[in-house]
Each structure stands twice: as structure tokens, then as C-alpha cells.
Design an enzyme around this catalytic site. Structure first.
Site, PDB file in Angstrom:
ATOM      1  N   GLY A  91      15.123 -53.023  99.662  1.00  0.00           N
ATOM      2  CA  GLY A  91      13.955 -52.797  98.808  1.00  0.00           C
ATOM      3  C   GLY A  91      14.099 -53.591  97.538  1.00  0.00           C
ATOM      4  CG  ASP A 126      23.085 -55.617  87.131  1.00  0.00           C
ATOM      5  OD1 ASP A 126      22.233 -56.066  87.946  1.00  0.00           O
ATOM      6  OD2 ASP A 126      23.836 -56.351  86.470  1.00  0.00           O
ATOM      7  N   GLY A 127      20.131 -54.068  88.635  1.00  0.00           N
ATOM      8  CA  GLY A 127      18.706 -54.304  88.420  1.00  0.00           C
ATOM      9  C   GLY A 127      18.394 -55.551  87.609  1.00  0.00           C
ATOM     10  CG  ASP A 253      16.365 -58.826 103.385  1.00  0.00           C
ATOM     11  OD1 ASP A 253      17.043 -59.072 104.397  1.00  0.00           O
ATOM     12  OD2 ASP A 253      16.784 -59.011 102.236  1.00  0.00           O
TER      13      ASP A 253
HETATM   14  P1  AMP Z   1      18.805 -60.999  97.914  1.00  0.00           P
HETATM   15  O1  AMP Z   1      19.993 -61.451  98.696  1.00  0.00           O
HETATM   16  O2  AMP Z   1      18.742 -61.568  96.525  1.00  0.00           O
HETATM   17  O3  AMP Z   1      17.526 -61.235  98.658  1.00  0.00           O
HETATM   18  O4  AMP Z   1      18.974 -59.427  97.688  1.00  0.00           O
HETATM   19  C1  AMP Z   1      19.216 -58.523  98.726  1.00  0.00           C
HETATM   20  C2  AMP Z   1      18.920 -57.126  98.248  1.00  0.00           C
HETATM   21  O5  AMP Z   1      19.757 -56.753  97.155  1.00  0.00           O
HETATM   22  C3  AMP Z   1      17.502 -56.917  97.757  1.00  0.00           C
HETATM   23  O6  AMP Z   1      17.072 -55.676  98.195  1.00  0.00           O
HETATM   24  C4  AMP Z   1      17.637 -56.986  96.259  1.00  0.00           C
HETATM   25  O7  AMP Z   1      16.620 -56.265  95.599  1.00  0.00           O
HETATM   26  C5  AMP Z   1      18.992 -56.375  96.034  1.00  0.00           C
HETATM   27  N1  AMP Z   1      19.638 -56.872  94.806  1.00  0.00           N
HETATM   28  C6  AMP Z   1      20.149 -58.099  94.590  1.00  0.00           C
HETATM   29  N2  AMP Z   1      20.664 -58.199  93.351  1.00  0.00           N
HETATM   30  C7  AMP Z   1      20.488 -56.998  92.762  1.00  0.00           C
HETATM   31  C8  AMP Z   1      20.808 -56.444  91.482  1.00  0.00           C
HETATM   32  N3  AMP Z   1      21.428 -57.153  90.549  1.00  0.00           N
HETATM   33  N4  AMP Z   1      20.453 -55.161  91.241  1.00  0.00           N
HETATM   34  C9  AMP Z   1      19.844 -54.420  92.169  1.00  0.00           C
HETATM   35  N5  AMP Z   1      19.519 -54.885  93.381  1.00  0.00           N
HETATM   36  C10 AMP Z   1      19.827 -56.144  93.686  1.00  0.00           C
HETATM   37 MG    MG Z   2      15.817 -60.852  99.005  1.00  0.00          MG
END
Ligand code: AMP
Ligand code: MG
Length: 487
Positions: A91, A126-127, A253
Site C-alpha cells: 500500500g 518512516d513514511g 505493485d
Molecule cells: P517501492 O519498492 O518503492 O515501490 O516500495 C514498496 C513498498 O514499500 C510500497 O508499498 C511503499 O509504499 C513502501 N515503502 C517504501 N519506502 C517506504 C518508507 N520510507 N516508508 C514507508 N513505506 C515505504
Molecule cells: Mg512501489
């Protein structure tokens, strides 16, 4: 009519979907937000007045510190296959959808703040997003757009001095991202695999109604939509392959139902052509290597098909999937033909392209520059300059002789071909070393290089004489930069 940031006409539809698809959230505050870069091209997509770039409180709105009137901030849930393994719940862990704005052309654009704080889907994260990764996404998504490759867009980067901990301590930033929607293959996978087939139907109807409106009245609209996603995904990946670009993390995703490039992480444009190019330091097996992308696209579409099985038959799924390979090959072959400056389609064209790529690989020739320079070849003339770019000159000569014969076979005219080729083979791409330089300067508080690259890459096919140095292959330090997943 142009809008200010506080008068955008929101028309939020995602928040009307079943509640289990999202959570209402409030962006977390950041300290001292400031605009790092603002992109007037993307502002035009939502009829946002470009003069808002200098508005004193713009950074307050684009950091999420202040809510834009009309927005209804949410984080969307989805799941997906990450490196081949199904993860039941992902998500928006740090991205917040403010809402959807309809422009004067009737198009709807999601406005999303990426890096705006934790959400119920943050898991251990950490968002936040760091300035480094935000600059990479901002510049690359715009570079892709101007190369003619479908993609999410980027409106602005807002920086904050707040510390964000990754391998080292960095500073945070928020990217304002625009997209027709952020609906992913994984959004459907989430509903299918949790057995929420009623909600799956609602999401499919929403997707068709808003994003495939020409299929609204179709009885088999889900199957028809699926087939269109198959074709747009195949065409997208053909464009990546022709541009020498690798996404790096093609998890389901990160796959958009719009067939647009989504979620820029450890992506890369190749310098020296290498089919096994792996842009992501955290992918040692090369699942998402450059030459794997076409088959991974298909693999991902199979996951998407499986998620739609409650809404379409197995036969429809197979029929849709059957469209993938022909759509990919047809578009890829067309693109390669135009990169070679060939107007007609003749037997042997594919071999001609493949043999050039093999030569480039053997020689470590620069992908972007080799195709660009190919336009300088004149039939029946000396090819010294081009030939000198290859170590194995005999091999290049043999290929060039075939190439010139092929050009003659269609009565090619040098001048005309040159301008056609220069309109498809870019002079400038976002090489890793270029973006690295912009990042390092930005980390020291100088954002001028970000704007310079943004401006350069708006016209990637134009000779921009004062920018000649930006077309150079990487210097030694920039050749093997490690790009990690951390962002
Ligand atoms: P990504 O590989 O960037 O597409 O991220 C995969 C998942 O991890 C997604 O659901 C992102 O929202 C979550 N995510 C990545 N980095 C962070 C972060 N620093 N804080 C919270 N969620 C993260
Ligand atoms: Mg992603």
C-alpha cells in the site's frame, strides 16, 4: 482558465470506492519546507498557474503541511508480487493521494505527495523519501515523458532539513506526482486474494468508467480492459527496450493499469550497451535485468489476469495474454526500424538491428550515442568518424556495408533520413552520472543543476550546443555508480 494552488477543481472519485481500498490520512508535518524545483510543464496538466512557482506558501501546500482546499488525503492499499513472491499487503506507505483534479480538457489527474509521512501501510517504514531519490524520480519521469515514453509526471520537489535515516543520514523531500490514476495490478490482486470479489467488481467498473470509458457499454468490459492493458504494457516495455532503459523493480505493485512507467527507484539508462544490465544493486540474480523486462512484463500480466479471473473467463484471460508478444514485437521492431532510419519494413531488418546491438555489446559502445551518430552515416561515403567509435572496425565496416545496401534498397536520402533519425534517437538522456552530480549539488543547497537537467531533458532530440558536454558518456567515476533500493 488557470488556477492557483488553493483553487484547484477537485473531483475525488477514489474516496467513493469501498472503504477497504484506502485509509484517510493526514500528511505529517515537516520543518522549513522549501521548493527545490517546480515544473511548469506538469503544472499545465492541471491548469495550475505557472506563476504559483514563486508563491511564498507553495511549499507549505506541496509538503502537506497545509491541506490544499478540496483535497481528501488518503493512502491506498494494494498487494503484489515482489521478486516473484506474493506479499499479501502493501500500500501507499509514504505516498498520500490528495485527490483528483479535472483539467479544462476533461482529463483527470491524481495529485499525490510522495514522502509525506506514515500511513497505515507503512509497515516498518518512516513514511519519508530522501532528496536524492526524489530528484531521481522527478528528473527521470520528465525525461521519459519528453522521450515519448508514457509515465507518471512530476510537478515539484519540496525539500526539508529534517533528517531521514537510510544507509547514511540524508535530508527529506516530497515529490508531487501526477498520474491518470495510481491503480496498479496489485490493487486488483489485493481484492482478489482476500476474496473480496464484490469489491473487485466495483474497482473494475470504476477503472473502466473513468479510464477506459469507450468500454463502458461493453458486455465483456473487464476482458476488453485486460486486453488493452496487455497491449499498452507490451508497447511501454518495447519503448523501454528501444531507449536502453531499465526500471529495476518490476514488481506487480509497480505496474500501472495505464501502461505508464510508475514508481521510479533504482532505474537506469544504459551507457555502454549491455543486455544483462542490472540497475538495482539489490537484484544480484538479475530478475529485473534489462533483457528480462519483456518476459517479466508478461509474467506480471499473468498475475493481473489471475486477479481478474473472478470477472472474466480463463479463455478471455488467455486471449488477452496472447496479444502480448505480437504487440511487443511489432512495436519494438517498428521502433528499431525508425532508430535505424528505415522507412519500409523489409526481410532482414530485425537481423540488421540485432547484429548492430551485438557489435555494440562486444565493443561496449554507448547506447544513446551510437544510435545518434548512426544518422551521420552517408551512403557511399567515408564513415571514419563512426567507425572510430568501434574497437573492432572491420566488424563495424561489414555491418555498415550491409546497412548502406539496406538504405539503398528503399531509396533512402541521407538528409531526410538524418532528420528523421534525430527525431527518434535522443542526444540527451538522464545518465546516472548526470543525475548524481545534480543530487550532490542539491544536497549542498544548490538546486540549479536540477533545473538545468529538467530544461535539457525537455528537448532530448535537439542539438543544444552549449550543453554538448551533457551528451558525453560517463567519466570513470560515473561508470559504475551503485544505485541501491533505499529511497
Ligand atoms: P517501492 O519498492 O518503492 O515501490 O516500495 C514498496 C513498498 O514499500 C510500497 O508499498 C511503499 O509504499 C513502501 N515503502 C517504501 N519506502 C517506504 C518508507 N520510507 N516508508 C514507508 N513505506 C515505504
Ligand atoms: Mg512501489
Amino acid at each position: 482558465m488557470l488556477h492557483t494552488i488553493t483553487s484547484l477543481p477537485f473531483d475525488n472519485t477514489y474516496v467513493r470506492l469501498p472503504e477497504l481500498l484506502f485509509s484517510g490520512v493526514t500528511p505529517a508535518r515537516v520543518s522549513r519546507p522549501h521548493v527545490v524545483s517546480f515544473n511548469a510543464d506538469a503544472a499545465a496538466l492541471i491548469d495550475l498557474d505557472p506563476a504559483e512557482a514563486t508563491r511564498a506558501d507553495l511549499a507549505e501546500y506541496l509538503s502537506g503541511n497545509q491541506l490544499i482546499p478540496g483535497s481528501q488525503p488518503i493512502a491506498a492499499v494494494y498487494s503484489g508480487h515482489q521478486f516473484g513472491v506474493y506479499v499479501p499487503q502493501l500500500g501507499d506507505g509514504r505516498a498520500i493521494l490528495l485527490g483528483e483534479v479535472r483539467n479544462s480538457r476533461g482529463e483527470k489527474w491524481d495529485i499525490q505527495l510522495k514522502g509525506a509521512g506514515q500511513t497505515p501501510y507503512s509497515r516498518m517504514g518512516d513514511g519519508r523519501a530522501v532528496l536524492r531519490s526524489t530528484i531521481r524520480e522527478y528528473l527521470c519521469s520528465e525525461a521519459m515523458h519528453h522521450l515519448g515514453i508514457p509515465t507518471t509526471r512530476a510537478l515539484a520537489i519540496v525539500g526539508t532539513p529534517d533528517a531521514v535515516h537510510r544507509e547514511t543520514v540524508e535530508t527529506g523531500a516530497i515529490l508531487t506526482r501526477l498520474a491518470p490514476s495510481h491503480i496498479r495490478f496489485g490493487t486488483f490482486e489485493f481484492l482478489c486474494h482476500t476474496g473480496k470479489h464484490g469489491e473487485l467488481r466495483v474497482l473494475a467498473d470504476h477503472t473502466v468508467n473513468h479510464h477506459f470509458p469507450h468500454l463502458r457499454e461493453e458486455e465483456r468490459r473487464v476482458a476488453r480492459m485486460f486486453r488493452e492493458v496487455v497491449v499498452s504494457t507490451a508497447r511501454l516495455i518495447a519503448k523501454w527496450q528501444a531507449a536502453g532503459w531499465a526500471h529495476g523493480v518490476m514488481n506487480t505493485d509497480n505496474m500501472s493499469v495505464h501502461g505508464i512507467t510508475l514508481d521510479y527507484g533504482p532505474f537506469g539508462f544504459m551507457d555502454a550497451f549491455n543486455p544483462g544490465f542490472i540497475p538495482n544493486h539489490s537484484d544480484p540474480m538479475g530478475r529485473y535485468a534489462f533483457d528480462q523486462q519483456p518476459s517479466i512484463g508478461f509474467w506480471n500480466l499473468r498475475c493481473f489476469a489471475a486477479a481478474l479471473l473472478p470477472l472474466m473467463t480463463r479463455e478471455e484471460a488467455m486471449e488477452g495474454l496472447d496479444a502480448y508478444q505480437p504487440a511487443f514485437l511489432e512495436h519494438f521492431n517498428d521502433l528499431m526500424r525508425s532508430k535505424l532510419g528505415l522507412r519500409q519494413s523489409l526481410a532482414g531488418d530485425r537481423e540488421l538491428a540485432v547484429d548492430l546491438l551485438a557489435l555494440m555489446h562486444a565493443d561496449g559502445a554507448d547506447h544513446t550515442n551510437t544510435f545518434r551518430e548512426l544518422a551521420t552515416v552517408e551512403m557511399g561515403r567515408d564513415r571514419q568518424a563512426m567507425r572510430d567509435a568501434f574497437r573492432d572496425r572491420e566488424a563495424f565496416d561489414a555491418w555498415a556495408t550491409r546497412y548502406c545496401q539496406r538504405l539503398q534498397a528503399e531509396g533512402s536520402a541521407d538528409e531526410e533520413r538524418r532528420s528523421a533519425m534525430n527525431a527518434v534517437n535522443p542526444k540527451y538522456v538522464l545518465r546516472n552520472y548526470l543525475v548524481q552530480t545534480a543530487i550532490e549539488r542539491a544536497q549542498r543547497g544548490d538546486f540549479s543543476e536540477v533545473d538545468r537537467l529538467l530544461d535539457l531533458l525537455r528537448r532530448p532530440f535537439d542539438e543544444q550546443l552549449e550543453m554538448e558536454a551533457y551528451a558525453a558518456p560517463p567519466p570513470d567515476w560515473g561508470r559504475h555508480l551503485v544505485v541501491s533500493c533505499s529511497s
